[in-house]
Design a protein around this motif. Structure first.
Motif, mmCIF file in Angstrom:
data_model
loop_
_atom_site.group_PDB
_atom_site.id
_atom_site.type_symbol
_atom_site.label_atom_id
_atom_site.label_comp_id
_atom_site.label_asym_id
_atom_site.label_seq_id
_atom_site.Cartn_x
_atom_site.Cartn_y
_atom_site.Cartn_z
ATOM 1 N N VAL A 1 -2.156 2.431 5.418
ATOM 2 C CA VAL A 1 -2.698 1.336 6.206
ATOM 3 C C VAL A 1 -2.872 1.749 7.666
ATOM 4 O O VAL A 1 -3.894 1.498 8.278
ATOM 5 N N ARG B 1 2.167 -6.980 9.039
ATOM 6 C CA ARG B 1 2.758 -6.479 7.795
ATOM 7 C C ARG B 1 4.164 -7.044 7.608
ATOM 8 O O ARG B 1 4.562 -7.405 6.509
ATOM 9 N N HIS C 1 -7.122 3.285 6.834
ATOM 10 C CA HIS C 1 -7.866 2.044 6.686
ATOM 11 C C HIS C 1 -8.579 1.630 7.957
ATOM 12 O O HIS C 1 -9.709 1.169 7.921
ATOM 13 N N LEU D 1 -6.872 -3.172 -1.710
ATOM 14 C CA LEU D 1 -6.089 -2.057 -1.207
ATOM 15 C C LEU D 1 -5.650 -1.171 -2.377
ATOM 16 O O LEU D 1 -5.727 0.052 -2.315
ATOM 17 N N PHE E 1 -8.186 -4.567 5.714
ATOM 18 C CA PHE E 1 -7.622 -3.340 6.282
ATOM 19 C C PHE E 1 -7.219 -3.529 7.740
ATOM 20 O O PHE E 1 -6.182 -3.053 8.170
ATOM 21 N N LEU F 1 -4.089 -5.650 7.896
ATOM 22 C CA LEU F 1 -2.860 -4.940 7.515
ATOM 23 C C LEU F 1 -2.471 -3.839 8.487
ATOM 24 O O LEU F 1 -1.362 -3.322 8.425
ATOM 25 N N GLY G 1 0.753 -1.234 0.000
ATOM 26 C CA GLY G 1 0.000 0.000 0.000
ATOM 27 C C GLY G 1 0.788 1.291 0.000
ATOM 28 O O GLY G 1 0.308 2.298 0.490
#
Lengths: 139, 102
Positions: A115, B13, A119, B75, B4, B7, A6
């Motif tokens: 992120v 991650r 998000h 994403l 979301f 992540l 992202g």
């Protein structure tokens, strides 16, 4: 290109020297010639300010400078939503890397932190809405 | 858990980045450079499996985890407008510098 986790990345070549591109991306008076309709900030690490796009949306996007390493690296954070005070956890990081090339200057721009910032909030809002809909449906 | 939320955690991650770089890995290999317990890692892995971001398969006796990048498309889709905005701005910067040539 957007990488898998992202981040946004762009590379652009300029025929102008690094110093000239540096001024165009760091001097508020020059930034507003090409970036938005207004740009105000205190040019120092930790300096705060805002960007504005009068035609696209009403409101100011708060920003804060993180790193100034003249003339190769400039980094600031900004808010994803207008008209809220600066808050690091709700911001994304925009980084400008300049390097000298035979023709002039290569700019590599990245924006990261989506992120973390947006998000989660979006997701929470999404659930609030869905649960409200569910409640309305059940009742 | 949706993508979301999956992540939003830095450890998760890190796991995805590692699987992306190194391919299929066992829990043992994954814990090697993470400052968390095996139990904590298992929890994160289960969340990633629920979000369909990784798959776990047994190869012989060993359970191997691998990345499933497909849901990441969501994403990309969400980020696309932010990303495209930069194209316009950088084009404007190029034009500005050309016109300012002296």
């Amino acid at each position: 290109m957007i990488d898998k986790l992202g981040n946004i990345e762009r590379k652009v070549n300029f025929r102008q020297p690094v110093e000239k591109v540096w001024r165009a991306i760091t001097d508020a008076a020059q930034i507003k010639q090409w970036f938005g309709s207004d740009c105000v900030f205190e040019f120092c690490e930790g300096g705060e300010g805002y960007f504005e796009w009068e035609e696209e949306c009403e409101g100011k996007f708060a920003m804060k400078i993180e790193t100034i390493n003249e003339p190769h690296y400039f980094a600031w954070r900004w808010m994803l939503k207008e008209d809220i005070p600066f808050d690091k956890t709700q911001s994304t990081l925009v980084e400008w890397h300049l390097s000298k090339t035979d023709e002039g200057t290569l700019l590599r721009l990245t924006e990261s932190g989506f992120v973390d910032a947006k998000h989660v909030e979006m997701n929470i809002q999404g659930w609030d809405q869905e649960l409200a809909d569910l409640q309305a449906f059940v009742n | 858990m949706d993508i979301f939320t999956a992540l939003a955690d830095p450890t998760r991650r890190h796991i995805l980045e590692k699987l992306n770089r190194e391919g299929a890995l066992s829990i043992k290999r994954l814990t090697a450079d993470l400052p968390i317990s095996r139990q904590a890692l298992t929890k994160h892995l289960n969340r990633l499996i629920k979000a369909k971001l990784i798959r776990a398969d047994f190869v012989g006796k060993e359970k191997l985890h691998r990345l499933n990048p497909k849901p990441l498309q969501q994403l990309d889709n969400w980020l696309a407008p932010f990303s495209e905005r930069w194209d316009k701005r950088l084009e404007a910067l190029q034009t500005y510098l050309e016109n300012d040539d002296d």
